[in-house]
Design a protein around this motif. Sequence first.
Motif, PDB file in Angstrom:
ATOM      1  N   ALA A  47      59.362 -76.550  64.008  1.00 28.47           N
ATOM      2  CA  ALA A  47      59.017 -75.339  64.763  1.00 28.47           C
ATOM      3  C   ALA A  47      60.273 -74.644  65.273  1.00 28.47           C
ATOM      4  O   ALA A  47      60.380 -73.411  65.244  1.00 28.47           O
ATOM      5  CB  ALA A  47      58.092 -75.697  65.925  1.00 28.47           C
ATOM      6  N   ALA A  48      61.234 -75.425  65.743  1.00 29.11           N
ATOM      7  CA  ALA A  48      62.469 -74.839  66.256  1.00 29.11           C
ATOM      8  C   ALA A  48      63.284 -74.171  65.150  1.00 29.11           C
ATOM      9  O   ALA A  48      63.912 -73.126  65.370  1.00 29.11           O
ATOM     10  CB  ALA A  48      63.301 -75.913  66.950  1.00 29.11           C
ATOM     11  N   VAL A  49      63.278 -74.753  63.953  1.00 27.43           N
ATOM     12  CA  VAL A  49      63.958 -74.116  62.807  1.00 27.43           C
ATOM     13  C   VAL A  49      63.304 -72.766  62.510  1.00 27.43           C
ATOM     14  O   VAL A  49      63.988 -71.757  62.298  1.00 27.43           O
ATOM     15  CB  VAL A  49      63.905 -75.031  61.568  1.00 27.43           C
ATOM     16  N   HIS A  50      61.986 -72.759  62.523  1.00 23.35           N
ATOM     17  CA  HIS A  50      61.248 -71.522  62.271  1.00 23.35           C
ATOM     18  C   HIS A  50      61.621 -70.449  63.299  1.00 23.35           C
ATOM     19  O   HIS A  50      61.873 -69.285  62.950  1.00 23.35           O
ATOM     20  CB  HIS A  50      59.747 -71.821  62.322  1.00 23.35           C
ATOM     21  N   GLY A  51      61.674 -70.852  64.571  1.00 25.82           N
ATOM     22  CA  GLY A  51      62.046 -69.905  65.610  1.00 25.82           C
ATOM     23  C   GLY A  51      63.459 -69.379  65.431  1.00 25.82           C
ATOM     24  O   GLY A  51      63.737 -68.193  65.648  1.00 25.82           O
ATOM     25  N   GLN A  52      64.363 -70.256  65.024  1.00 21.59           N
ATOM     26  CA  GLN A  52      65.764 -69.864  64.860  1.00 21.59           C
ATOM     27  C   GLN A  52      65.954 -68.950  63.653  1.00 21.59           C
ATOM     28  O   GLN A  52      66.744 -68.014  63.695  1.00 21.59           O
ATOM     29  CB  GLN A  52      66.625 -71.117  64.691  1.00 21.59           C
ATOM     30  N   GLU A  53      65.224 -69.198  62.584  1.00 25.01           N
ATOM     31  CA  GLU A  53      65.449 -68.464  61.335  1.00 25.01           C
ATOM     32  C   GLU A  53      64.816 -67.072  61.343  1.00 25.01           C
ATOM     33  O   GLU A  53      65.464 -66.101  60.931  1.00 25.01           O
ATOM     34  CB  GLU A  53      64.897 -69.269  60.150  1.00 25.01           C
ATOM     35  N   THR A  54      63.559 -66.961  61.762  1.00 22.38           N
ATOM     36  CA  THR A  54      62.895 -65.647  61.681  1.00 22.38           C
ATOM     37  C   THR A  54      62.110 -65.310  62.949  1.00 22.38           C
ATOM     38  O   THR A  54      61.181 -64.504  62.901  1.00 22.38           O
ATOM     39  CB  THR A  54      61.922 -65.602  60.477  1.00 22.38           C
ATOM     40  N   SER A  55      62.488 -65.923  64.080  1.00 15.73           N
ATOM     41  CA  SER A  55      61.791 -65.678  65.345  1.00 15.73           C
ATOM     42  C   SER A  55      60.282 -65.828  65.163  1.00 15.73           C
ATOM     43  O   SER A  55      59.495 -64.965  65.508  1.00 15.73           O
ATOM     44  CB  SER A  55      62.119 -64.282  65.893  1.00 15.73           C
ATOM     45  N   PHE A  56      59.928 -66.973  64.576  1.00 12.18           N
ATOM     46  CA  PHE A  56      58.519 -67.309  64.335  1.00 12.18           C
ATOM     47  C   PHE A  56      57.816 -66.236  63.495  1.00 12.18           C
ATOM     48  O   PHE A  56      56.703 -65.819  63.766  1.00 12.18           O
ATOM     49  CB  PHE A  56      57.774 -67.529  65.651  1.00 12.18           C
ATOM     50  N   SER A  57      58.538 -65.807  62.460  1.00 12.23           N
ATOM     51  CA  SER A  57      58.014 -64.858  61.468  1.00 12.23           C
ATOM     52  C   SER A  57      57.758 -63.464  62.031  1.00 12.23           C
ATOM     53  O   SER A  57      57.048 -62.668  61.410  1.00 12.23           O
ATOM     54  CB  SER A  57      56.740 -65.400  60.795  1.00 12.23           C
ATOM     55  N   SER A  58      58.315 -63.147  63.189  1.00 12.28           N
ATOM     56  CA  SER A  58      58.187 -61.782  63.699  1.00 12.28           C
ATOM     57  C   SER A  58      59.141 -60.834  62.978  1.00 12.28           C
ATOM     58  O   SER A  58      58.937 -59.624  62.976  1.00 12.28           O
ATOM     59  CB  SER A  58      58.468 -61.743  65.208  1.00 12.28           C
TER      60      SER A  58
ATOM     61  N   VAL B 286      69.981 -59.517  48.399  1.00 15.47           N
ATOM     62  CA  VAL B 286      71.075 -60.458  48.128  1.00 15.47           C
ATOM     63  C   VAL B 286      71.182 -61.555  49.187  1.00 15.47           C
ATOM     64  O   VAL B 286      72.085 -62.381  49.119  1.00 15.47           O
ATOM     65  CB  VAL B 286      72.429 -59.719  48.037  1.00 15.47           C
ATOM     66  N   GLY B 287      70.286 -61.581  50.165  1.00 12.93           N
ATOM     67  CA  GLY B 287      70.384 -62.582  51.223  1.00 12.93           C
ATOM     68  C   GLY B 287      69.301 -63.634  51.131  1.00 12.93           C
ATOM     69  O   GLY B 287      68.575 -63.740  50.148  1.00 12.93           O
ATOM     70  N   ALA B 288      69.192 -64.434  52.202  1.00  9.91           N
ATOM     71  CA  ALA B 288      68.158 -65.455  52.289  1.00  9.91           C
ATOM     72  C   ALA B 288      66.793 -64.786  52.426  1.00  9.91           C
ATOM     73  O   ALA B 288      66.674 -63.654  52.894  1.00  9.91           O
ATOM     74  CB  ALA B 288      68.422 -66.372  53.474  1.00  9.91           C
ATOM     75  N   VAL B 289      65.750 -65.510  52.016  1.00  8.68           N
ATOM     76  CA  VAL B 289      64.417 -64.901  51.954  1.00  8.68           C
ATOM     77  C   VAL B 289      63.384 -65.797  52.622  1.00  8.68           C
ATOM     78  O   VAL B 289      63.536 -67.012  52.716  1.00  8.68           O
ATOM     79  CB  VAL B 289      63.997 -64.634  50.493  1.00  8.68           C
ATOM     80  N   GLY B 290      62.305 -65.176  53.078  1.00  7.26           N
ATOM     81  CA  GLY B 290      61.124 -65.895  53.518  1.00  7.26           C
ATOM     82  C   GLY B 290      61.153 -66.399  54.947  1.00  7.26           C
ATOM     83  O   GLY B 290      62.093 -66.182  55.708  1.00  7.26           O
ATOM     84  N   HIS B 291      60.080 -67.097  55.319  1.00  4.45           N
ATOM     85  CA  HIS B 291      59.851 -67.557  56.684  1.00  4.45           C
ATOM     86  C   HIS B 291      60.937 -68.500  57.173  1.00  4.45           C
ATOM     87  O   HIS B 291      61.284 -68.499  58.355  1.00  4.45           O
ATOM     88  CB  HIS B 291      58.499 -68.259  56.778  1.00  4.45           C
ATOM     89  N   PHE B 292      61.484 -69.331  56.288  1.00  2.00           N
ATOM     90  CA  PHE B 292      62.498 -70.302  56.683  1.00  2.00           C
ATOM     91  C   PHE B 292      63.854 -70.003  56.054  1.00  2.00           C
ATOM     92  O   PHE B 292      64.733 -70.850  56.057  1.00  2.00           O
ATOM     93  CB  PHE B 292      62.034 -71.726  56.340  1.00  2.00           C
ATOM     94  N   GLN B 293      64.014 -68.796  55.531  1.00  2.00           N
ATOM     95  CA  GLN B 293      65.299 -68.268  55.084  1.00  2.00           C
ATOM     96  C   GLN B 293      66.028 -69.168  54.070  1.00  2.00           C
ATOM     97  O   GLN B 293      67.152 -69.636  54.301  1.00  2.00           O
ATOM     98  CB  GLN B 293      66.190 -67.965  56.279  1.00  2.00           C
ATOM     99  N   PHE B 294      65.374 -69.359  52.940  1.00  2.00           N
ATOM    100  CA  PHE B 294      66.007 -70.054  51.823  1.00  2.00           C
ATOM    101  C   PHE B 294      66.799 -69.066  50.987  1.00  2.00           C
ATOM    102  O   PHE B 294      66.341 -67.933  50.747  1.00  2.00           O
ATOM    103  CB  PHE B 294      64.948 -70.706  50.923  1.00  2.00           C
TER     104      PHE B 294
END
Length: 726
Positions: free
Chosen positions: A427-438, A457-465
């Motif tokens: 959950a904390a990774v999710h919050g850090q990567e995309t502010s909980f998908s906001s 050209v950057g990272a993509v998606g909810h968890f920024q892969f």
Amino acid sequence: MSNSDSNNESTNIGKGAIDKPINAGKKGINGMRLLKGAKKLGKYAKLLKSIISKVLGSCIKWLLGVLGPYVILVFILIILLLLVLQSVASFDLFQKASTRSETEVTFDNAVKEVFELRLEAGPAEIRDKLKSTHSENPYPAVSEPWLNQVGDMLKQSIAIPTIHHYFKNIKNDNYKAWHEKYKDYTADSKDLLTKKFVEIIDKEMAYYFDESSNYKPIFVEGTSPIDEFEKVTTTTSCTRTDEEGNTSTTVTGPTTTVKNVSHEIIDEIQLGYLKAKIPYKEFHSTVQSTSSSGDCVSDITTELQLYVIDDGSPPSIDLIPEELVRILISTAKEGDYTRLVPVQDLEYSIDLGQEIDERFPKPDIDYEGLKKCYFKNKSIDSCIGEFVLGGSLGSVGGLESGWFPTDFDSIYKAAAEHCGIDWFILAAVHGQETSFSSNPVAYDPTKGSMNSKGELVGAVGHFQFMPATWVGWNAAKDFPMTSAGHISGDLKWITVPANVKKYGGRGMDGNSDGVASPWDMTDAAFAAACYLKNIGYQKGNETSIKTALAKYNGGNVAWQGAAAQKYANEVWSNGKQFESGAASSPIAVAPGDVTYPTTGPIRQQYGGQVFHYGIDIGSAGRTNVPIVSIADGVVSYVGPLSTYGNIIRVKHNINGEDYETLYAHLASYSVKKGETVKKGQKIAIMGNTGKSTGPHLHFEVHKPNFVRQATNPMNPLRLIPTPPVK
């Protein structure tokens, strides 16, 4: 204050109520008139309420002896007082109960709707203000769920306008309920009638909401403790071929530009009787991208150092009980449809508020002292500081853990269990990567870092892969990609499970729908959880978890760098807060009847030239440090108290002697007033609330009980064993 409040007359006090019981009884047959008879019981009303809730049996004899033949009337009026509380709580504002017509019921419901709509104005302004502070590049957007949560936490109770409206009605014998003007209104449907009534009520109540200062937020600005900047480093390679077919490459750079940035920082917000401390954190980010122009390709590294709202943590909410009292009896706007509460009716209004709304605070007030002081000094401000002793929040208070949106709770737990990691870290990774998908980049494939051709050209998606990490780096033999893992063109092909399997990627089809998409929350969560496991995550091993988090952020090359290490520490800290208030480590319990409240170095002893009424135990750099009850007891108070911040008090009987212990500056609490606790039971988390210079526990012992800080204190170390440092 209203001029009508300048004497001892009260809604509860009416000369002649007992002298004319028969008349009062006759009035009692019909709704509002009976209410007024009940209210004329005078100073006995509060006593009668106590009879019902506490000592009904023993007081029946007293009532029979004192009131004699009037006891039946008294009991009728006692019941009536309860019915009044119930009727106002259910928005039968004029106590007509079953005698209300359908039009009158619709009108009452419209009053409630107007109050609710008007009470949303303050939270809406707060959300807009906080959102605007992060609206410009390079600041990341603030999570919408977090903004909504903050607004809800600061929203004023609907009981406040209801009480002011109710007191106008019961005080004025000549006051005509709105129903009398509008009882014959009709419309083609109930919805249209409600709409008509809402328009009328909103217009007529506008003065109250527009001119009462407690419905307007106050913003206190702060400053950034760090230098904020955007640093861009560019290296450009140009490859040219001459007429004879010879190629040459020239490299320019790296060139670096640094742009200082700043934004408005909101440190605190006050709305009425509530105050919030807004959490902030340092934000460090490094993004690599590529831009092409003609024969030249530019590799661009963008570094950010910002001070941003920490939307993975809740704000700390404090009750300002003194302000609650002022709002009820002095600062709100009186008018045609509202009246301030007389000082002598304050306790009744507080009880009424708690019946109406579970969000309504629970202030700790010496009502008799406040009343005597007011009538002596003719001023409430000079009395509030002495007789308003503290209080606790309603249902919005007492947050026990770090905040995260529960929308994804089941996904976190399913993914974490499947892959063998901790859900709260995910959950904390999710919050850090995309502010909980906001952040739209979480779910929109067209969003993200773009090159000059408009390609992602950057990272993509909810968890920024990175796309190459998702589908597999072996795809480089079939598809063009950069050394950083960027893939040009339409990325739909990376969501095909067969391609992920072929190229050895980390992507997963978490919901088994035949698509493995980083823009699908379930797929991304399962992929992130299993990726963390594959790069060394071991449950219960802090070092391995932080190493995996650093590699998740920085890759196998940069994971030891400062930015990746900071990322790992922040995610770890947030995750531990999400873990339902779990403590950083358990507190050992001392033998005997009494233990210490926590562990850590004693930073300040009892006594001293500037007298210190307790001991201060430091955190020693730890987070989520648990606080425990020193002995068996009963919780006597939970909530904020002046400069103490958030406190808990517990009453104990130890070897036949009575004591009351006080635990101050708490971050959160896990017990309620009236709860029985055992020696060594966790009751709170060490914090930094109130007047405090850093996380610590201020601990006091009072014998036999707490009255005020200087009344019954004793040196805590005469009762408890010295706390171990660790």
